[in-house]
Design an enzyme around this catalytic site. Structure first.
Site: not given
Length: 342
Positions: A60, A196
């Protein structure tokens, strides 16, 4: 490894929904991809084509940080955390406010504390009233990030902000740079995901598009700051981590056995560990379309979710080598064996 690139990558300001500059930077390292596409919320998906199973690795782009919630009459910014910022990192920190036009404004963050808990957090820009703040172009919703410069403490140890999870992005970028020398059967997807830190969202959206046969989250775990004994399975410089459990996912036992066999076969040092809390992109991604085998490959960090973290490039190189070996080895027969529940 391109250490200069890594340092620059960490210095980019990018909380959830502000990942554009990281996307652009990472694209520099994936120029040999067969294609690039995006999910509906901004994750970047690079495909390196093969005729075998779809294998997806995701790291992420967003970092923990803050967002302006209110501009007070006395010229302070009331901010809220975006992601799990440690309360200890909310006091006396130099920060950067980014306006919608991209202007960078420095300030000092502090918090009102109730014991060790931050009950309210604010940024002082050295101004006297709300009008002065607004004249700088600052608005409610602007991004606030730690103003931390990347520094090499030694040839091996980097101290920087946003290593969660720019180090994962960097690992995948390094893998991409070495693929020209790698023969692989799998249809490979290297993904830079969004959001995320606020709910592991990008991994799910990208996996919905790709529909992989197997999913790997490349992420980090906070190594104890002081503990160096036998209870610490996240030691810097002692290898990457194969995660056995977190509260959002427990990996397939056959998959864990397979991963360890690859590491042992190639003498790649690793550590085994579990998360007592938290999760990664694998938590949502492994539940698509009836379920997919998934695992988390981690890099130990010290001082995670603060203004600085530390990472060992020894661990980074070991994880890059390990992922390359997975890519070279994995085929349809491997997936069939891992998912045989008879």
């Amino acid at each position: 490894m391109d250490k200069k690139f890594l340092g620059e990558l960490c210095e980019i300001d990018s909380i959830a929904t502000y990942e554009g500059s990281v996307r652009k930077k990472l694209k520099e390292k994936h120029i040999n991809a067969d294609s690039v596409e995006y999910d509906g919320i901004g994750s970047q998906i690079f495909n390196y084509k093969g005729k075998g199973p779809k294998v997806m690795f995701a790291a992420h782009m967003d970092e923990v940080g803050f967002m302006v919630r209110n501009i007070t009459d006395i010229g302070m910014l009331d901010v809220i955390p975006i992601g799990g910022v440690k309360d200890s990192a909310k006091q006396f920190q130099k920060v950067t406010v980014t306006t919608e036009e991209g202007k960078k404004i420095k300030g000092l963050m502090n918090s009102k504390m109730d014991g060790e808990k931050a009950v309210s957090t604010y940024v002082d820009l050295g101004l006297e009233n709300a009008e002065q703040v607004k004249n700088l172009g600052i608005e409610i919703g602007n991004m606030v990030t730690f103003s931390s410069k990347s520094e090499w403490l030694s040839e091996d140890i980097l101290m920087a902000k946003a290593l969660d999870d720019r180090i994962g992005n960097f690992v995948l970028a390094e893998v991409a740079q070495r693929l020209s020398e790698v023969e692989h059967e799998c249809d490979l997807y290297l993904c830079n995901t969004v959001q995320e830190e606020v709910g592991t969202r990008g991994g799910k959206c990208s996996a919905d598009i790709i529909n992989p046969d197997i999913f790997f989250a490349v992420d980090v775990a906070c190594a104890p700051d002081l503990e160096r004994g036998s209870s610490n399975h996240r030691k810097m410089g002692k290898g990457f981590m194969i995660l056995h459990y977190d509260k959002t996912m427990i990996p397939n036992r056959k998959l864990l056995k397979y991963l360890k066999s690859i590491a042992n076969k190639h003498n790649i040092e690793f550590q085994s560990d579990m998360f007592g809390g938290g999760g990664t992109d694998a938590g949502n991604a492994h539940m698509i379309n009836g379920g997919r085998p998934a695992a988390v490959l981690g890099i130990p960090l010290r001082y995670c979710h603060g203004s600085y973290s530390m990472v060992s490039m020894t661990d980074v190189e070991l994880l890059v080598e390990f992922i390359i070996e997975i890519i070279k080895d994995i085929d349809n027969e491997t997936i069939k064996e891992i998912t045989d529940f008879e």
